[in-house]
Design a protein around this motif. Structure first.
Motif, short mmCIF file in Angstrom:
data_model
loop_
_atom_site.label_atom_id
_atom_site.label_comp_id
_atom_site.label_asym_id
_atom_site.label_seq_id
_atom_site.Cartn_x
_atom_site.Cartn_y
_atom_site.Cartn_z
N VAL A 194 4.35 5.50 -5.42
CA VAL A 194 4.45 5.48 -6.88
C VAL A 194 3.30 6.29 -7.50
CG1 VAL A 194 4.38 4.00 -8.91
CG2 VAL A 194 5.72 3.31 -6.93
N ALA A 195 2.12 6.15 -6.89
CA ALA A 195 0.96 6.89 -7.40
C ALA A 195 1.22 8.39 -7.36
CB ALA A 195 -0.28 6.55 -6.59
N ILE A 196 1.87 8.84 -6.28
CA ILE A 196 2.18 10.27 -6.16
C ILE A 196 3.12 10.69 -7.29
CG2 ILE A 196 3.36 12.00 -4.77
CD1 ILE A 196 2.39 10.44 -2.31
N HIS B 227 0.83 -1.20 0.00
CA HIS B 227 0.00 0.00 0.00
C HIS B 227 0.86 1.25 0.00
CE1 HIS B 227 -2.43 3.18 1.96
NE2 HIS B 227 -3.35 2.71 1.15
N LYS C 57 3.76 9.26 -10.12
CA LYS C 57 3.15 9.15 -11.44
C LYS C 57 2.20 10.32 -11.69
CE LYS C 57 0.89 5.63 -14.24
NZ LYS C 57 0.41 4.24 -14.24
N LYS D 32 2.76 1.57 -3.33
CA LYS D 32 1.86 1.96 -4.41
C LYS D 32 1.48 3.43 -4.28
CE LYS D 32 -0.41 -2.39 -5.52
NZ LYS D 32 -1.66 -3.13 -5.33
N THR D 33 1.23 3.85 -3.03
CA THR D 33 0.87 5.24 -2.81
C THR D 33 2.00 6.15 -3.27
OG1 THR D 33 -0.49 4.58 -0.96
CG2 THR D 33 0.10 6.91 -1.09
#
Lengths: 508, 228
Positions: free
Chosen positions: A283-285, A277, A287, A280-281
């Motif tokens: 990486v999400a930021i 989690h 991206k 991913k968070t």
């Protein structure tokens, strides 16, 4: 399979064939084999004893009758009526033989006059090896085993003898075939053997049934245990197993082990999920920052601001990775029971270093950090590890402290351990959350906020490091009053640094 | 349109909010924790809620359930870093309208957000058509009778909102609530300025007037019956 058995055989040279056979059998098979084997030995013993006993009894009876017959023969002796010297036997009156086809053998000899009379099948060779008086011996005549007896000086009173010496003393030899005895003894043996065999089969069946029935709780237990999987940790030992004294400890042990395994597995899964989690968070930021920057043409100033944002995002990702790796390493050390005991850390100096490192954060948040402690002492630990523990504890305290409050780092000592405490006068932790504050990522902690910049790993790392060095960490807290987290670490045992090469067992 | 982004990761919330503002020209509010998020969602009528699941103070799923229990119909787009099948089913059953697994593509996020908003308002495609007026919500371009019309960002926002619900009467208060985020000072007379701007650019010189003012009630985008 074959190779493995051979390997077993060569590897365990001492193991006999019986051992090997037993190892191949199931528990049921072994028990039945043992019962039947014991029964079989018993049966053989019984047959042997039966045959011996029967033979002895029959022989005694045979001997008695032999003696009787010898005396009866002696009684049938008379002198020829014509006065000629000699002896005659009234053969018609002779006792019936045991076996008509193999007639008895007898001979009567008068000691003084040297007269003798005998049955048709008598042969002097029979008397060879004649034992002393009153004893029996065995011989064979035409392949038939005989048992004979010699009665000496049997006196007879023949009413018709009046002219000659009244002193008539006879030696009587009498023999009869013993085939009958052997046959009867064998019959007894066969009867006992047959009965034993029947009993053996019955016992075997009964044992098989009893063992199967006896092992039924074990099967139940195995069936229940077979249902365990990563998805289903539900283990309820069958009642039958719990009521069996031999199985109850096993059932409880399985239950306990499974409970621990499930917990460990659950923790690992939770950690993985949490780690995923967080990653991913992060990486999400990254991206989304990239994509929003590219959404439309921007000015150089905007690009620069965007790149700075990206740098910050990457820093955050790096920090997360570092912390996760640090935690994994510390937890591995706890699991291995292996901490670098060669290092000796001075407690006071690690505390001072930590306070220095945390100064900027404290200043930003307007929190004052106080450090007090007596000389401290040394513990077996990597100084950098300890410094990280204090930094994490202080960071946590500062993050939960209101501006212009104080955080106190205190170093005390007891007889054999050092106690380091970090006290804040901040928001405090709710009693229901207190047991979980040392957990990784501290899920469900309402005070955890990303605004404070934490990942919820600081306290988990602190706990893992402290435990790797054989210490322990505890916390107490009151809502709206503050939190105190204290660490106790055992003092290093040795005074001289050179003996530190030998790790003490307590250190791990 | 006005969107609420409930996301505790400040940087992610910023990026999402920025792309919604820049790409969709929507008003965006951001809540960094569950409690604040629920409070905002309950007190403001949003056109879309973007919800993270792992939130401090109140879990996203819990927030969603409470929100739906109160009967709110605003579409909810869930952002989740957990992609287990079970949790997706739980989410949708709890009243979520769509979900995106982190890390997600910002373009996909925007497309889904727009789709959710227009579907909630009964529009099947991103091309909104009222008579001979076409509003392209993807390119944010407006054409009337084949001629491109250039609007200011605020004029476009007003027109897009009206075009999503043609024929409906939209009050000035509703427009104010849906066009501005929390940080703006709201003055109702600016709406009149935008409406007059729109009327000038769209209706002037056209045989049929589309923008209607119903005194004391609000505005509507529709072809007036009998005046065709």
């Amino acid at each position: 399979m074959l190779v493995r058995e051979r390997w077993n055989f060569t590897n365990q040279g001492y193991s006999s064939f019986l051992d090997l056979t037993m190892k191949r059998l199931s528990l049921t098979g072994r028990l039945i084999a043992m019962v039947v084997g014991a029964q079989f030995l018993l049966a053989i013993g019984l047959v042997l004893v039966g045959i011996t006993f029967a033979r002895r009894q029959l022989l005694a009876a045979f001997d008695m009758s032999l003696q009787g017959k010898a005396r009866a023969i002696a009684a049938l002796v008379y002198y020829p009526p014509d006065g000629k010297p000699g002896l005659l036997i009234d053969e018609d009156e002779a006792p019936p033989p045991f076996d008509v086809s193999r007639p008895d053998i007898y001979q009567v000899t008068s000691a003084i006059r040297k007269f003798e009379a005998h049955s048709k099948n008598f042969d002097t060779a029979f008397l060879r090896g004649e034992p002393s008086r009153g004893e029996y011996w065995n011989f064979t005549s035409k392949g038939v085993p005989y048992r004979g007896l010699i009665l000496r000086n049997v006196s007879i009173r023949d009413a018709q003898i009046d002219t000659l010496d009244t002193d008539v003393s006879l030696d009587v030899f009498y023999a009869a075939p013993t085939l009958d005895i052997t046959r009867r003894a064998d019959e007894v043996g066969m009867m006992v053997g047959g009965a034993s065999l029947l009993l053996l089969v019955l016992t075997g069946l009964l044992a098989a049934w009893a063992v199967r029935r006896g092992l039924w709780p074990l099967h139940g237990l195995a069936g229940e245990a077979a249902g365990i999987s990563v998805k289903n940790w539900n283990f309820r030992p069958p009642k039958a197993a719990l009521e069996t004294p031999e199985l109850a400890p096993l059932a409880h042990a399985i239950e306990t082990v499974l409970g621990k395994l499930e917990l460990a597995f659950e923790q690992q899964r939770e950690f993985l999920a949490d780690a995923a989690h967080e990653l991913k968070t992060s990486v999400a930021i990254l991206k989304s920052t990239f994509q929003s920057l590219l959404q439309k043409p921007r000015s150089p100033h905007e690009y620069r601001a965007g790149l700075l944002d990206l740098l910050g995002d990457v820093d955050r990702l790096e920090e997360l990775l570092n912390r996760m790796l640090r935690l994994a390493r510390a937890e591995q050390q706890v699991a291995d029971g292996e901490a670098r005991t060669l290092d000796v850390a001075d407690l006071a100096s690690t505390c001072e270093m930590a306070v220095a490192r945390i100064k900027n954060l404290a200043a930003t948040r307007g929190v004052e950090v106080q450090f007090s402690g007596d000389g401290g002492g040394t513990v077996r630990a990597d100084p950098e590890d300890l410094e990280l523990v204090w930094v994490n504890l202080l960071e946590n305290a500062i993050q939960h402290s209101p501006p212009s409050s104080t955080v106190r780092l205190q170093l005390e000592r007891t007889a054999d351990s050092a106690c380091i405490s970090v006290q804040d006068w901040g928001t405090g932790i709710a009693p229901q959350d207190l047991p979980y504050i040392f957990e990784r990522f501290r899920r469900g902690d309402p005070s955890r906020s990303r605004e404070t910049g934490g990942f919820g790993l600081g306290l988990a790392i602190a706990k893992a490091i402290v435990e790797a060095y054989g210490g322990n960490i505890q916390a107490k807290s009151t809502l709206q009053e503050g939190t105190c987290i204290w660490v106790s670490l055992p003092f290093s045992k040795q005074a001289e640094p050179d003996s530190s090469a030998v790790p003490s067992p307590e250190a791990s | 349109m006005r969107v609420l982004v409930i996301e505790d990761e400040r940087r992610l919330a910023e990026n999402v909010a920025r792309s919604l503002k820049e790409n969709a020209a929507w008003a965006v509010d951001v809540a960094l924790d569950g409690e604040n998020g629920l409070h905002l969602a309950e007190s403001v009528s949003y056109d879309l809620i973007v919800l993270d699941l792992m939130l401090p103070k109140m879990d996203g799923l819990e927030l969603l359930r409470r929100y739906r229990k109160q009967g709110h119909k605003t579409p909810v787009l869930v952002l989740t870093a957990r992609d287990e099948k079970g949790s997706v089913v739980t989410l949708l059953n709890a009243g979520a309208d769509d979900y995106l697994a982190k890390p997600f593509d910002l373009g996909e996020f925007l497309a889904r957000a727009k789709a959710l908003v227009r579907r909630a308002k009964g529009q099947p495609t991103p091309m909104l058509v009222v008579a001979d007026l076409e509003v392209n919500t993807i390119e944010r371009s407006v054409r009337r009778a084949g001629h491109d019309i250039t609007l200011t960002p605020m004029e476009y926002r007003v027109l897009e909102y009206l075009a999503h619900r043609p024929r409906a009467v939209v009050s000035k208060t509703e427009l104010l609530e849906h066009l501005y985020d929390y940080n703006w000072e709201k003055f109702s007379n600016v709406i009149e300025v935008y409406i007059s701007g729109l009327r000038r650019k769209i209706d002037d010189g056209a045989p049929v007037k589309l923008i209607r003012t119903l005194r004391g009630q609000g505005y509507a985008l529709r072809v007036e019956e009998g005046r065709r």
